[in-house]
Enzyme design. Structure first.
Site, PDB file in Angstrom:
ATOM      1  N   PRO A  16       3.980 -13.789  -6.302  1.00  0.00           N
ATOM      2  CA  PRO A  16       4.142 -14.493  -7.583  1.00  0.00           C
ATOM      3  C   PRO A  16       2.807 -15.051  -8.060  1.00  0.00           C
ATOM      4  O   PRO A  16       1.945 -15.401  -7.247  1.00  0.00           O
ATOM      5  CB  PRO A  16       5.129 -15.615  -7.239  1.00  0.00           C
ATOM      6  N   CYS A  17       2.643 -15.122  -9.364  1.00  0.00           N
ATOM      7  CA  CYS A  17       1.354 -15.600  -9.889  1.00  0.00           C
ATOM      8  C   CYS A  17       1.524 -16.818 -10.792  1.00  0.00           C
ATOM      9  O   CYS A  17       0.604 -17.187 -11.514  1.00  0.00           O
ATOM     10  CB  CYS A  17       0.661 -14.483 -10.677  1.00  0.00           C
TER      11      CYS A  17
END
Length: 358
Positions: free
Chosen positions: A78-79
């Site tokens: 995830p970013c």
């Protein structure tokens, strides 16, 4: 060639790599239902529900690998943290999971890696996050390239885009991406929604069963590929919509959306994807995680899990587990296996010749 899959979900990316010739050793995630699906469909790969921010998780993966080398790491971290912290706070604890991939590559020194993410990361903070990721991997001895790829260019009947980082150890070679195989500039048109699912039972007269039979033969080359030698139709259960939902869907033309509805109808949903009906003669819009905004091109219902899986290029023998809601989420969050296959083949061609001497 051995690979591990971090943030694996149901395992769309690793399914593609497996079909490309890789041995998937382990998949790591914190979604137990997705891990159950992963374990069922990856030929004995170990599904780990562990925290990738902890060193003991790295040690567990190493123990599972045993004497086997970890040749490739694939990951979809995830970013979200980067959108809050910015490039100057790259090491902020909110980015821990992305940093775990960097640390995994640093410790295991694989021959190559693939990291996928949302296209928006390419331009986040004017590209500074992307550039910092490349810089850090480069400092570890990797040649790195990144590019936004369209799934439909690789035979997936869907316009999904993903940002892909490919890294190859500097002593082995240079990364490069697979050329488009479908669409403009090729000799094959894009595969369409109708190409993908027109052979499946309509579910007009009933919701169907989770394990069922095909109602007829495959009608397209793609359908034959998806069926393979599978003789059971899994996950093809329709949703029991309320009458007003069915009546609203019926007013949307093929390829249309909420803008095509009469005044006063469907106004509870007016964002850009609301009441979108697929176009049977084109690749699908991005398959979502089951929020009921994407409808079948012909029938007045949302796609079944199997129809969404076909549009994502999961073969019919890939069985999804858990509740219907969780199955939809697993399909929608996945990287299309055919995109993974193209990446796996390309990476294998780059590092394969160096397998014995490296």
């Amino acid at each position: 060639m051995n690979a591990i899959d971090l943030f694996c979900g149901a395992g769309g990316l690793s399914k593609g790599f497996m079909d490309a010739g890789f041995k998937i050793i382990v998949g790591v995630d914190n979604d137990k239902d997705a891990l159950n699906t992963f374990a069922l469909n990856h030929n004995g790969a170990v599904a780990l529900d562990e925290d990738l921010s902890k060193q003991e998780t790295f040690d567990k993966i190493k123990n599972i690998a045993g004497e086997r080398s970890i040749d490739v790491i694939i990951a979809g971290p995830p970013c979200q943290g980067f959108s809050l912290t910015g490039p100057r706070n790259f090491d902020d604890k909110r980015n821990t999971l992305y940093l775990a991939v960097l640390e995994m590559v640093k410790q295991y020194k694989p021959k190559g890696f693939i990291i996928e993410n949302v296209p928006g990361m390419a331009t986040l903070y004017s590209g500074q996050i992307k550039d910092e990721i490349i810089r850090r991997f480069s400092s570890m001895g990797y040649n790195v390239e990144c590019k936004i790829l369209k799934a439909c260019d690789y035979g997936v009947p869907q316009m999904r885009k993903r940002l892909i980082f490919m890294g190859v150890r500097r002593d082995i070679g240079q990364p490069h991406f697979p050329k488009p195989q479908f669409g403009p500039g090729t000799d094959k048109p894009y595969r369409t929604c109708r190409d993908a699912v027109s052979d499946l039972p309509t579910r007009i007269s009933g919701l169907g069963l989770n394990e069922d039979k095909y109602s007829g033969p495959a009608l397209t080359e793609y359908q034959k590929i998806m069926r393979g030698d599978c003789d059971v139709l899994y996950n093809h259960v329709a949703t029991a919509h309320k009458d007003f939902v069915i009546e609203t869907i019926a007013l949307v033309p093929e390829g249309g959306n909420y803008k095509d509805l009469p005044t006063g109808v469907g106004e509870s949903r007016t964002f850009h994807m609301a009441w979108t009906r697929l176009d049977g003669n084109a690749p699908a819009r991005t398959v979502d995680t089951g929020h009921r905004n994407l409808f079948h091109y012909e029938f007045n219902r949302v796609p079944t899990v199997r129809e969404s899986a076909r549009i994502q290029s999961f073969p019919d023998n890939f069985v999804f587990t858990g509740t219907r809601t969780k199955q939809d989420r697993q399909v929608g969050n996945a990287v299309p296996p055919l995109l993974g296959y193209a990446l796996g083949k390309e990476l294998l061609a780059i590092i394969g010749d160096n397998n014995e001497k490296n």
